[in-house]
Every structure is written in C-alpha cells, then in structure tokens.
Scaffold this active site. Structure first.
Site, PDB file in Angstrom:
ATOM      1  N   LYS A  22       0.838  -1.211   0.000  1.00 21.14           N
ATOM      2  CA  LYS A  22       0.000   0.000   0.000  1.00 21.14           C
ATOM      3  C   LYS A  22       0.868   1.255   0.000  1.00 21.14           C
ATOM      4  CE  LYS A  22      -1.796   1.684   3.992  1.00 21.14           C
ATOM      5  NZ  LYS A  22      -1.531   3.118   4.242  1.00 21.14           N
ATOM      6  N   ASN A  23       1.852   1.308   0.888  1.00 12.32           N
ATOM      7  CA  ASN A  23       2.614   2.545   1.049  1.00 12.32           C
ATOM      8  C   ASN A  23       3.665   2.751  -0.035  1.00 12.32           C
ATOM      9  OD1 ASN A  23       0.990   3.081   3.170  1.00 12.32           O
ATOM     10  ND2 ASN A  23       2.512   2.653   4.760  1.00 12.32           N
ATOM     11  N   ARG A  92      -4.601   9.247   2.871  1.00 14.44           N
ATOM     12  CA  ARG A  92      -3.396   9.999   3.224  1.00 14.44           C
ATOM     13  C   ARG A  92      -2.486  10.197   2.018  1.00 14.44           C
ATOM     14  NH1 ARG A  92      -3.860  13.081   7.059  1.00 14.44           N
ATOM     15  NH2 ARG A  92      -1.664  13.498   6.744  1.00 14.44           N
ATOM     16  N   CYS A 116      -5.917  12.490  11.924  1.00 17.41           N
ATOM     17  CA  CYS A 116      -6.683  11.256  12.129  1.00 17.41           C
ATOM     18  C   CYS A 116      -6.417  10.825  13.564  1.00 17.41           C
ATOM     19  CB  CYS A 116      -6.238  10.188  11.131  1.00 17.41           C
ATOM     20  SG  CYS A 116      -4.544   9.676  11.350  1.00 17.41           S
ATOM     21  N   ARG A 121      -1.068  15.006  12.085  1.00 20.16           N
ATOM     22  CA  ARG A 121      -0.593  14.816  10.697  1.00 20.16           C
ATOM     23  C   ARG A 121      -0.508  16.148   9.929  1.00 20.16           C
ATOM     24  NH1 ARG A 121      -1.973   9.147   9.257  1.00 20.16           N
ATOM     25  NH2 ARG A 121      -0.198   9.270   7.869  1.00 20.16           N
ATOM     26  N   PRO A 122       0.192  17.141  10.461  1.00 19.48           N
ATOM     27  CA  PRO A 122       0.320  18.414   9.734  1.00 19.48           C
ATOM     28  C   PRO A 122       1.142  18.233   8.459  1.00 19.48           C
ATOM     29  CG  PRO A 122       1.817  18.357  11.603  1.00 19.48           C
ATOM     30  CD  PRO A 122       0.967  17.120  11.700  1.00 19.48           C
ATOM     31  N   ILE A 123       1.166  19.259   7.599  1.00 19.14           N
ATOM     32  CA  ILE A 123       1.964  19.165   6.365  1.00 19.14           C
ATOM     33  C   ILE A 123       2.965  20.311   6.290  1.00 19.14           C
ATOM     34  CG2 ILE A 123       0.212  17.863   5.080  1.00 19.14           C
ATOM     35  CD1 ILE A 123      -0.442  20.505   3.590  1.00 19.14           C
ATOM     36  N   ASP A 124       3.391  20.811   7.449  1.00 20.73           N
ATOM     37  CA  ASP A 124       4.350  21.927   7.467  1.00 20.73           C
ATOM     38  C   ASP A 124       5.680  21.553   6.803  1.00 20.73           C
ATOM     39  OD1 ASP A 124       4.419  20.177   9.780  1.00 20.73           O
ATOM     40  OD2 ASP A 124       6.068  21.414  10.517  1.00 20.73           O
ATOM     41  N   LEU A 125       6.115  20.325   6.996  1.00 21.03           N
ATOM     42  CA  LEU A 125       7.395  19.906   6.387  1.00 21.03           C
ATOM     43  C   LEU A 125       7.249  19.834   4.857  1.00 21.03           C
ATOM     44  CD1 LEU A 125       8.486  17.102   8.902  1.00 21.03           C
ATOM     45  CD2 LEU A 125       9.224  19.494   8.851  1.00 21.03           C
ATOM     46  N   ASP A 304       4.213   1.229  12.007  1.00 22.14           N
ATOM     47  CA  ASP A 304       3.029   0.554  11.450  1.00 22.14           C
ATOM     48  C   ASP A 304       2.885  -0.885  11.942  1.00 22.14           C
ATOM     49  OD1 ASP A 304       3.192   2.175   8.184  1.00 22.14           O
ATOM     50  OD2 ASP A 304       2.536   2.856  10.155  1.00 22.14           O
ATOM     51  N   ARG A 396      -8.797  -0.692   4.258  1.00 16.55           N
ATOM     52  CA  ARG A 396      -7.967   0.346   3.627  1.00 16.55           C
ATOM     53  C   ARG A 396      -6.615  -0.224   3.203  1.00 16.55           C
ATOM     54  NH1 ARG A 396      -6.397   4.684   7.201  1.00 16.55           N
ATOM     55  NH2 ARG A 396      -5.021   4.933   5.409  1.00 16.55           N
TER      56      ARG A 396
HETATM   57  C1  EPZ Z   1       3.662   7.413   5.999  1.00 23.02           C
HETATM   58  O1  EPZ Z   1       2.824   8.424   6.535  1.00 23.02           O
HETATM   59  C2  EPZ Z   1       2.806   6.156   5.948  1.00 23.02           C
HETATM   60  N1  EPZ Z   1       1.645   6.384   5.082  1.00 23.02           N
HETATM   61  C3  EPZ Z   1       2.323   5.788   7.353  1.00 23.02           C
HETATM   62  O2  EPZ Z   1       1.599   4.561   7.255  1.00 23.02           O
HETATM   63  C4  EPZ Z   1       3.552   5.568   8.245  1.00 23.02           C
HETATM   64  O3  EPZ Z   1       3.122   5.296   9.548  1.00 23.02           O
HETATM   65  C5  EPZ Z   1       4.423   6.827   8.229  1.00 23.02           C
HETATM   66  O4  EPZ Z   1       4.786   7.157   6.869  1.00 23.02           O
HETATM   67  C6  EPZ Z   1       5.702   6.644   9.032  1.00 23.02           C
HETATM   68  O5  EPZ Z   1       6.435   5.575   8.546  1.00 23.02           O
HETATM   69  C7  EPZ Z   1       1.790   6.277   3.741  1.00 23.02           C
HETATM   70  O6  EPZ Z   1       2.872   6.043   3.234  1.00 23.02           O
HETATM   71  C8  EPZ Z   1       0.557   6.505   2.913  1.00 23.02           C
HETATM   72  P1  EPZ Z   1       5.487  10.964   8.118  1.00 23.02           P
HETATM   73  P2  EPZ Z   1       3.333   9.966   6.525  1.00 23.02           P
HETATM   74  O7  EPZ Z   1       5.364  12.183   7.284  1.00 23.02           O
HETATM   75  O8  EPZ Z   1       4.105  10.241   5.297  1.00 23.02           O
HETATM   76  C9  EPZ Z   1       4.993  14.297  11.486  1.00 23.02           C
HETATM   77  C10 EPZ Z   1      -0.165   3.068   7.651  1.00 23.02           C
HETATM   78  O9  EPZ Z   1      -0.643   2.547   8.673  1.00 23.02           O
HETATM   79  N2  EPZ Z   1       4.949  15.261  10.380  1.00 23.02           N
HETATM   80  O10 EPZ Z   1       6.772  10.213   8.114  1.00 23.02           O
HETATM   81  O11 EPZ Z   1       2.174  10.831   6.835  1.00 23.02           O
HETATM   82  C11 EPZ Z   1       3.749  13.431  11.511  1.00 23.02           C
HETATM   83  O12 EPZ Z   1       2.693  14.097  12.161  1.00 23.02           O
HETATM   84  C12 EPZ Z   1       0.212   4.529   7.646  1.00 23.02           C
HETATM   85  O13 EPZ Z   1       0.041   2.457   6.570  1.00 23.02           O
HETATM   86  C13 EPZ Z   1       4.927  16.618  10.669  1.00 23.02           C
HETATM   87  O14 EPZ Z   1       4.944  17.021  11.825  1.00 23.02           O
HETATM   88  O15 EPZ Z   1       4.323   9.949   7.785  1.00 23.02           O
HETATM   89  C14 EPZ Z   1       4.219  12.207  12.261  1.00 23.02           C
HETATM   90  O16 EPZ Z   1       4.165  12.462  13.644  1.00 23.02           O
HETATM   91  C15 EPZ Z   1      -0.051   5.204   8.992  1.00 23.02           C
HETATM   92  N3  EPZ Z   1       4.854  17.506   9.641  1.00 23.02           N
HETATM   93  C16 EPZ Z   1       5.674  12.059  11.809  1.00 23.02           C
HETATM   94  O17 EPZ Z   1       6.052  13.357  11.289  1.00 23.02           O
HETATM   95  C17 EPZ Z   1       4.809  17.105   8.340  1.00 23.02           C
HETATM   96  O18 EPZ Z   1       4.767  17.965   7.436  1.00 23.02           O
HETATM   97  C18 EPZ Z   1       5.892  11.008  10.728  1.00 23.02           C
HETATM   98  O19 EPZ Z   1       5.081  11.372   9.627  1.00 23.02           O
HETATM   99  C19 EPZ Z   1       4.836  15.714   8.056  1.00 23.02           C
HETATM  100  C20 EPZ Z   1       4.908  14.815   9.090  1.00 23.02           C
END
Ligand code: EPZ
Length: 416
Positions: A22-23, A92, A116, A121-125, A304, A396
């Site tokens: 999926k990912n 997502r 969620c 899950r912000p998108i600031d980065l 995960d 999902r």
């Molecule tokens: C991906 O989510 C995966 N989803 C998630 O899988 C997985 O848990 C996660 O990576 C970590 O490995 C998909 O690939 C579709 P992150 P993603 O950006 O990209 C914070 C599942 O169960 N953050 O690495 O959203 C965020 O809030 C799902 O299959 C910011 O603060 O993960 C989190 O605490 C769940 N600002 C941490 O970083 C940002 O702009 C990791 O998030 C982006 C992220």
C-alpha cells in the site's frame, strides 16, 4: 459499519502469497501524473486506499482500469485540479498529488488533509520542501496552493518525514537543475518510488539513504512496473501464526525488507527465516515478552507494526514495554485489548504490558487501520468469539483479510 467476527483458538498453518505494498503504490499512483503516456502496474493491491486515490485522480483527468492486480493508468488528458476537503481527506496518499501536480502543471491546489486518530498529521514539512524548491506557496483557510516552476536546489528536512520526502522527489524529478535532499526518509517505499520514476526516465540516485540526488529531466514517459510485497502486511500475517502457535510460509517476500520486524519476532521466541522467495515462521507454544521495543523512522522498528506487536505481547509470557516515537496518539488499540482481558498500562508515549496466557473474546472497535489488524490478531488467539467493528479501516490496507486468514485455518467472517 461492518465488522469482522472471529472464533478464536485455531492454529494458523499454511502458505499465502503476499499482496502488493500500500505505502509503495500510493506514491507511485501520484507519480503517474508526471508520466506522459500509459503506466502499467503489476501486483497492485486491491484495497480501498488505492480505489479512493484512483477516484481522486479521476478529477484530474487520469483514466484507469484495474483488474486482478493489473492497474493501467492513462494520464494523456491529465489537467490541473484543485482538490477539495472531501477528496483531500479520502486517503493519506492524496497529499502527494501536490508534488506530482506541481511537477507536471507548475500549479497545484489541495485542501488540508486533516488529522486522524493517530495524530494531527500536519503538512508543514511538505510546505517547507515546496518553498525550498521555489514554489510560490499560499496557505489559505481552505488549503494550500502552489504556483511557479520547480527549481532544483538543496532541500533540508528537519525530520525524515516519509511523505515530505516523497513530495520532494515528485516535485524535483522534472525540475530545472539538480536537487539534493538532505535528511531524507530511508523507508523502502521511498526507494520503490524512485525506482519507479527512474523506470519512466527519471535520474535519481541515493534513494534509501538520507541524501537523495535528483537531476531534473524534461519529462517522464509511460512505463511498466511491478509493485513489491507489503512489509507491514507481511509482518501482520506472520504475527497471526505467531499468536496461534502456528506455522506460516509467506511467499513473494524475496524483495521485501523486513528489517526490525524479523528480529523482534525472533526475540519473542519464533523461528523465522528466509527460504528462496519466502519467509517461514514457526511459532513457540507461547511467545516470550520483549522488554524494550521503540518505534522510529526506518531502519528502526516500524510504527506501522506497533499495534500488532502490542497485541502479540499482551499474550506473551513476561513483561514488555513498547514506546511510540513517531505518532503522538497511536495507542488506540490499548483500551480495546483491555476489554479482552489484556493487562496494559500506558504512561506517556510508552505502554507497559504484563502478558496474560489467554485473552477472552469481546466486541471491540478499530480506530485506525493497524489497530484494526491488531484486534483481529488478538481475536484469533482469544477464547470465544470476538467482533471487531470498523472493518472499513482494515480494508484500507488489507486485501480480503478474512479470506486470507481463512485459508490459514482461521474462523473469520465479515458481517454487516
Ligand atoms: C507514511 O505516513 C505512511 N503512510 C504511514 O503509514 C507511516 O506510519 C508513516 O509514513 C511513518 O512511517 C503512507 O505512506 C501513505 P510521516 P506519513 O510524514 O508520510 C509528522 C499506515 O498505517 N509530520 O513520516 O504521513 C507526523 O505528524 C500509515 O500504513 C509533521 O509534523 O508519515 C508524524 O508524527 C499510517 N509535519 C511524523 O512526522 C509534516 O509535514 C511522521 O510522519 C509531516 C509529518
């Protein structure tokens, strides 16, 4: 809401073929927008996150046909589209359309995807990445708008965010000049996205390390690609055998990276090893506790697999501790396991588990994809019947989880 009904107590044995990741496939679907021509994806998992993202892509003019694992995409008539909240929040992976659409159309717009249960899950980065690549980025109440031409440069990630790394790659692959991403996430799904893009004419190297170098190209062409197996689904089905003192042979895992997962399962007392294109797990009569498991970005133990591991340790002999460092509220499975008799105490970002030999069946509720899978695991081993409400969450990410587990001897059924 549908639910999974499980009659616990059966030993799971047999073999199964691992579904596609999926990912890995979600970023590849977004990347298809950058490919002018037909994209053919083999071994694509038929899960609702994929179906939802294809629906979202259709608003941007992407045509698709999906049958028996073969997904064909045609982006010839793709055009810019501003994705509203009802689409942005559907899955997502949708946030990755920002990088891909900006890369192709030099404009992109999307409502905030929203949080969620596992975190805000912000998108600031992601926004910082776009700005570092020259975007004229406006943040309005209804979402983010990108304009301007992606210009290669240095992208510094303060945290190895998987999604922000993927968006950086998607925006940079057709940018003018060369991009160096420092502090990149190293998850296998990033490597898979880069391999897909290179198969369509991209020039990316360093994937899988924290420093990715991308030479911008003028455009990408159609391609054919086979999606690798899903490492988290692999861990989940291996766990199903582990909690039922069973034995499973998971085929199609030759290229699947199970770093962190197999080591943890061995510490619990499972015999688990690779044989050709398969992974085989033989479980002990009862699992052993593991004192300290900490989730963190790859190559550490994957977040995960955290909920599924808590469920396994709830029945193990001894005391365990699991700490979640990636998401701020990803212990939704704990109160539900407690309803099944688990002895778990949460203190901050850690849970302390005292294993009990038997959990008992109960009616429990999935709050997210992985907690749902974890509750199914607990139900397989529990005494009596367990009903897991919220099958929609599980669907999902897992293709036909009841049929798959049923083929291993489980008594599971989806009920309305
Ligand atoms: C991906 O989510 C995966 N989803 C998630 O899988 C997985 O848990 C996660 O990576 C970590 O490995 C998909 O690939 C579709 P992150 P993603 O950006 O990209 C914070 C599942 O169960 N953050 O690495 O959203 C965020 O809030 C799902 O299959 C910011 O603060 O993960 C989190 O605490 C769940 N600002 C941490 O970083 C940002 O702009 C990791 O998030 C982006 C992220």
């Amino acid at each position: 809401m549908s639910y999974v009904k499980i009659e616990g107590g059966n030993k799971l044995e047999g073999e199964l073929f691992l579904q596609g990741s999926k990912n890995a496939v979600l970023p590849i679907l977004a990347a298809s927008i950058l490919c002018r021509g037909k994209v053919m994806l083999h071994h694509c998992p038929d899960i609702s996150d994929v179906r939802n993202l294809l629906y979202t892509l259709s608003f941007s003019g992407v045509k698709s046909t999906f049958k028996e694992g073969l997904l064909e995409l045609d982006t010839t008539d793709a055009k810019p589209y501003r994705f509203g909240p009802e689409l942005a929040g559907k899955t997502r992976g949708g946030v990755l359309l920002l990088g891909a659409c900006w890369g192709r159309f030099h404009e992109a717009g999307m409502a905030y995807p929203g949080g969620c249960v596992i975190g805000a899950r912000p998108i600031d980065l992601h926004c910082r990445v776009f700005r570092q690549l020259g975007a004229i980025l406006t943040e309005e109440s209804e979402g983010v708008m990108l304009r301007g031409c992606p210009a290669g440069g240095r992208v510094m990630l303060s945290y190895p965010s998987v999604g922000a790394t993927e968006n950086a790659v998607l925006a940079a692959v057709c940018a003018t000049g060369t991009t160096v991403i420092c502090g990149a996430a190293r998850e296998p799904e990033i490597t898979e996205l880069c391999r897909f893009l290179n198969s369509a004419g991209g020039r990316i190297r360093g994937m899988g390390t924290s420093r990715i170098v991308i030479e911008g190209v003028n455009g990408l062409y159609g391609t054919e690609y086979t999606v690798s197996g899903d490492r988290i689904v692999a861990g989940t089905y291996l766990a199903a055998a582990a909690v039922t003192a069973g034995e499973v042979c998971l085929c199609g895992t030759g290229q699947v990276c199970l770093n962190g997962i197999l080591e943890c399962f061995r510490k619990m007392g499972n015999r688990v090893y690779r044989e050709g294109d398969s992974v085989i797990l033989r479980a002990p009569k009862r699992l052993r506790a593991v004192p300290g498991i900490v989730t963190a970005p790859y190559p550490a133990f994957p977040t995960d697999m955290q909920s599924q591991t808590v469920a396994m340790l709830a029945m193990a002999e001894g005391e365990s501790c699991v700490t979640e460092t990636v998401f701020e509220s990803r212990f939704g499975v704990v109160p539900e396991l407690q309803r099944m008799g688990a002895d778990i105490k949460r203190i901050g970002r850690s849970v302390f588990i005292r294993g009990t030999e038997h959990l008992h069946g109960a009616t429990v509720t999935a709050t997210d994809l992985r907690s749902g899978a974890a509750l199914v695991l607990a139900g397989l081993a529990a005494e009596g019947e367990t009903c897991v409400a919220g099958y929609e969450y599980i669907a999902r990410g897992y293709e036909d989880i009841c049929g798959t587990l049923g083929r291993l001897g489980a008594m599971t059924v989806v009920a309305e």
